[in-house]
Structures are given as C-alpha cells and as structure tokens.
Design a protein around this motif. Structure first.
Motif, PDB file in Angstrom:
ATOM      1  N   SER A  85      42.914  36.551  40.085  1.00 46.97           N
ATOM      2  CA  SER A  85      43.285  37.921  39.704  1.00 46.97           C
ATOM      3  C   SER A  85      42.404  38.373  38.544  1.00 46.97           C
ATOM      4  O   SER A  85      41.890  37.554  37.781  1.00 46.97           O
ATOM      5  N   ASP A  86      42.255  39.694  38.414  1.00 45.81           N
ATOM      6  CA  ASP A  86      41.717  40.200  37.160  1.00 45.81           C
ATOM      7  C   ASP A  86      42.752  39.917  36.080  1.00 45.81           C
ATOM      8  O   ASP A  86      43.952  39.870  36.352  1.00 45.81           O
ATOM      9  N   GLY A 143      38.311  41.851  33.509  1.00 46.48           N
ATOM     10  CA  GLY A 143      38.253  41.391  34.897  1.00 46.48           C
ATOM     11  C   GLY A 143      37.275  40.260  35.080  1.00 46.48           C
ATOM     12  O   GLY A 143      37.229  39.329  34.255  1.00 46.48           O
ATOM     13  N   HIS A 144      36.457  40.351  36.111  1.00 43.58           N
ATOM     14  CA  HIS A 144      35.456  39.319  36.387  1.00 43.58           C
ATOM     15  C   HIS A 144      34.065  39.952  36.382  1.00 43.58           C
ATOM     16  O   HIS A 144      33.900  41.116  36.759  1.00 43.58           O
ATOM     17  N   SER A 145      33.089  39.167  36.011  1.00 42.31           N
ATOM     18  CA  SER A 145      31.730  39.720  35.890  1.00 42.31           C
ATOM     19  C   SER A 145      30.912  39.551  37.170  1.00 42.31           C
ATOM     20  O   SER A 145      29.761  39.968  37.220  1.00 42.31           O
ATOM     21  N   ALA A 146      31.483  38.929  38.192  1.00 44.60           N
ATOM     22  CA  ALA A 146      30.789  38.794  39.478  1.00 44.60           C
ATOM     23  C   ALA A 146      31.565  39.551  40.550  1.00 44.60           C
ATOM     24  O   ALA A 146      32.790  39.720  40.440  1.00 44.60           O
ATOM     25  N   GLY A 147      30.876  39.984  41.594  1.00 44.42           N
ATOM     26  CA  GLY A 147      31.550  40.682  42.687  1.00 44.42           C
ATOM     27  C   GLY A 147      32.333  39.714  43.565  1.00 44.42           C
ATOM     28  O   GLY A 147      32.097  38.501  43.538  1.00 44.42           O
ATOM     29  N   ILE A 190      35.452  38.872  43.494  1.00 45.28           N
ATOM     30  CA  ILE A 190      36.591  38.156  42.899  1.00 45.28           C
ATOM     31  C   ILE A 190      37.424  39.153  42.109  1.00 45.28           C
ATOM     32  O   ILE A 190      36.939  40.194  41.698  1.00 45.28           O
ATOM     33  N   GLY A 191      38.685  38.825  41.916  1.00 38.66           N
ATOM     34  CA  GLY A 191      39.597  39.780  41.293  1.00 38.66           C
ATOM     35  C   GLY A 191      39.807  40.957  42.240  1.00 38.66           C
ATOM     36  O   GLY A 191      39.867  40.780  43.456  1.00 38.66           O
ATOM     37  N   THR A 192      39.862  42.157  41.681  1.00 38.77           N
ATOM     38  CA  THR A 192      40.086  43.324  42.529  1.00 38.77           C
ATOM     39  C   THR A 192      38.815  43.788  43.235  1.00 38.77           C
ATOM     40  O   THR A 192      38.852  44.746  43.994  1.00 38.77           O
ATOM     41  N   SER A 193      37.694  43.094  42.991  1.00 39.30           N
ATOM     42  CA  SER A 193      36.456  43.464  43.685  1.00 39.30           C
ATOM     43  C   SER A 193      36.415  42.834  45.073  1.00 39.30           C
ATOM     44  O   SER A 193      36.602  41.625  45.222  1.00 39.30           O
ATOM     45  N   SER A 194      36.184  43.674  46.086  1.00 36.87           N
ATOM     46  CA  SER A 194      36.018  43.156  47.448  1.00 36.87           C
ATOM     47  C   SER A 194      34.589  43.356  47.929  1.00 36.87           C
ATOM     48  O   SER A 194      34.291  43.166  49.096  1.00 36.87           O
ATOM     49  N   GLY A 195      33.711  43.759  47.042  1.00 36.90           N
ATOM     50  CA  GLY A 195      32.323  43.999  47.419  1.00 36.90           C
ATOM     51  C   GLY A 195      31.388  43.364  46.405  1.00 36.90           C
ATOM     52  O   GLY A 195      31.745  42.377  45.752  1.00 36.90           O
TER      53      GLY A 195
END
Lengths: 114, 281
Positions: free
Chosen positions: B258-259, B62-66, B68-73
């Motif tokens: 996207s992730d 996925g992504h290493s920062a919040g 982005i991708g499926t992270s909304s927080g």
C-alpha cells in the motif's frame, strides 16, 4: 470456493430478507403527509415507538420535492402529483425532523414516536 | 458476560469475515481504484436529479517506482494528484447512471487524461423493507493510458449492502473486477476488492466515519499479503452551505504493497434537473 461461499451467503441474505419481508410487522395504518402550498400537512405525525411503520408522502404541488430527514437517514425525490411509501424502522421514543430539501425554509415537519 | 452494542457486533463480524476471506489461500483481491475513494450506500440519486462530484486524492507518502501502491502503470504513486469529475443522473427512482473523467498529475508532470468510466447503480426493494438494504453497481472502465493503468478495458460489479443502527450506518461494497475483450490481460480471471464504511451521523454539517479500501488480487491466484493494498481512512463528512456535500479523509496503508499515506477530498453538489421518464404511479 470461498467466492462460492460468499455468493451463497449473499443469496442466503437475500432469501432471509424476502422471508422477513413476508413476515414484516409494519402497521396496517399508514400515516400520510401531503405537501401542499409549500408546507407539509400535517406537519407533525405521531407513531408508536419501537414498532416499524410505513409512511406515505404525497406531493400535491406542481414542482418536485425531496423528502429528507437527517436523523432518519431518508432522502427521496417525489415528483409533482406523485406519492411514495417510506419504510421506517422501529424508532426510539423521540422527535425526528423531516423537511423538503428543495424548499427547506417553509416545508418542515416532524415524526413523534411515543 | 459483556454485551456489545449491535453495530459493534455487526462490524466486528464483518471485519472477521473480511480477514478470513483474505487469508484463505484460494481467494484473491482486486486493485484499489485510486481515482475514487468512495463507498456507495444503498440510496441512489432521485429521479431527475443531477449530481456533479469532484473526487480528489493526493499521495504525500507513496512509492517512488511505478506498479506499486496505488500506481497501476509506469508513473510512481509518490506525490501523485488524482482527480475525477463525475456526473450522475437519476434515471428512475432506483437507477442512476454516471460518467467519469479521470485526470492525474504525476510528480513533476502536468495534469493529464488518465481514463474514463461509465456506470449504472441501482437499489433493490425499499429502504428498510429488508433487514439489510441491497443494491448493485456495474461499471465499465477504459484507459488508453498505460502509464496510469495497463488494463485497457475492465468490467466491475459490486453488490451494495447497507445497514443502519440508529445513528450508525454501515456500508459494504465487495468488488469483483475483470479485464475484458482487449489487452494482454483480457483472459485473466476476476479480481476481488472491497470498499466499506462505518459512519456516525452527529450533525448534518459534520460527522465522523471510518472507511476501508483494499484488494486481494486475482481470485484464482491471490497476491501475497505484503503485496496487497489495504487502507483505513478516518473521514469527516457533511453538508456545506448551498448544499455542497463533502467527504475528507486521510488514508493509512496497512501493508507493504500500500501507499503509506493518502489524502482524499470529495465535493459534490446535486440539483433537480427534471425527470427524463414519466414516473409510474
């Protein structure tokens, strides 16, 4: 605007569906199957191939049943003493199995489209 | 002239429609719900039935920062494990109600509460009474966990469309979602997203399918395509012994937003509990 178009398309699909329903050519003769003493009676129903039809499923037992057919993509609970009407699409000639998912070992049957 | 089978035509038309929808400048998409990779069919749970479902996903790439991708927080999506426990009950022959408990384990952290949902879903008419089977879905989702989702309260509505072509089943769920009542985003507009699936029933125990999930952001201010999320999931599904149903898949992200890779594993079990309301004959 595109959302409006989408909503219009959905509304049009619904309207077309209603018109198509009114003009539906499902047979007037509705085959019936009844679950009695844990078995479907009759266990085999013959219908006309390539023609949509309706089928009535009656649960004459004292517990709920689930009329299910993997091939026909049907899964409906029927309460004890109740009946349901199942709409079926035009079927290719062949045999389509159904069963009561709550009593699979005994309650089985098939629809034969000819 | 080449003639394609009807399922292929229907699906190609659907994809074309979705693509056109995404590139129109005034149209938008919504976020993907990473706690529930599930496409809803027309049929609801039978009256008196109860279903318990475990919805699981892991983000191996996925992504290493919040954010982005499926992270909304604030938590990053990379290595996030999400699980939702869903309990559904068939209220009537055509309406079901469900409650969800969302839990997540971010990378290096423990499993923790991540939100709750409640929804109603219904089917309209009888199956195959109309040329396309129609249903509806209305959901309320709330979070007190901005580290997972910074919108405290959201309402979601989906029309449900389903069509069978022999052993093929096509399900379309356009998703309309809006923050409501509380939070800094409460006045934001509606977001658009989608969940869709094409399934081919071969065996009751195992069959293949393709699922699609994505979002375009707020309808009035679409996100740039490279910030949108779009996923395709090859899946297998079927029924295990003792009536447990499963749906397993690997999701591939199609855009930079996207992730890159997700996995999902859903397991459900339904039993007859008894009807709460007396059916009308």
């Amino acid at each position: 605007m595109p959302v409006k178009n989408l909503m219009r398309s959905l509304a049009a699909a619904c309207a077309l569906g209603l018109i198509a329903t009114a003009a539906a050519s499902a047979s007037d003769l509705i085959p019936e199957i009844k679950l009695h003493n844990g078995r479907f009676e009759p266990a085999q129903v013959t219908v006309k191939a390539e023609s949509p039809f309706k089928m009535r499923v009656i649960n004459a037992g004292k517990s709920a049943i689930e009329f299910e057919s993997f091939e026909l993509h049907r899964e409906r609970v029927v309460q004890p003493g109740e009946a349901i009407t199942v709409y079926m699409p035009a079927l290719n000639a062949g045999t389509y199995k159904f069963f009561d998912d709550f009593h699979r070992s005994t309650a089985q049957g098939s629809i034969v489209a000819k | 002239m080449t003639s394609f089978p009807r399922p292929v035509k229907f699906f190609a038309a659907s994809l074309l429609g979705a693509a056109l929808f995404l590139i129109l400048p005034s149209v938008a998409k919504a976020q993907v719900d990473p706690f529930e990779f599930e496409v809803y069919p027309y049929q609801t749970l039978g009256m008196g039935m109860i279903e318990i479902e475990s919805l699981n996903s892991v983000v191996p790439n996925g992504h290493s920062a919040g954010g982005i991708g499926t992270s909304s927080g604030s938590f990053a999506s990379q290595a996030m494990y999400r699980t939702a426990i869903e309990v559904t009950y068939g209220l009537t022959e055509k309406i079901e109600a469900a409650a969800y408990l969302n839990l997540a384990r971010p990378n290096g952290a423990s499993l923790q509460y991540a939100g709750s949902k409640f929804r109603l879903r219904g089917s309209l008419f009888e199956q195959d009474e109309l040329p396309v089977n129609l249903g509806w879905y209305a959901e309320l989702e709330w979070h007190r966990t901005p580290e997972f989702d910074d919108v405290p309260l959201e309402f979601e509505f989906r029309p449900l469309l389903e069509k069978d072509y022999g052993s093929f089943e096509i399900d379309l769920n356009p998703i309309f979602e809006k923050p409501i009542f509380i939070g800094p985003d409460k006045n934001k507009g509606v977001e658009f997203g989608y969940a869709a699936g094409v399934y081919y029933r071969i065996l009751r125990t195992i069959s293949p399918g393709l699922e699609f999930y994505g979002g375009a952001g707020p309808i009035n201010d679409t996100d740039p395509l490279n910030q949108q999320q779009h996923y395709v999931f090859p899946v297998i599904f079927g029924v295990l012994p003792r009536g447990f149903e499963y749906n397993v898949g690997v999701g591939l992200g199609l855009t930079g937003g996207s992730d890159r890779v997700l996995t999902k594993f859903n397991l459900e079990c339904e039993r007859y509990l008894g009807a709460l309301f007396k059916p009308h004959s």
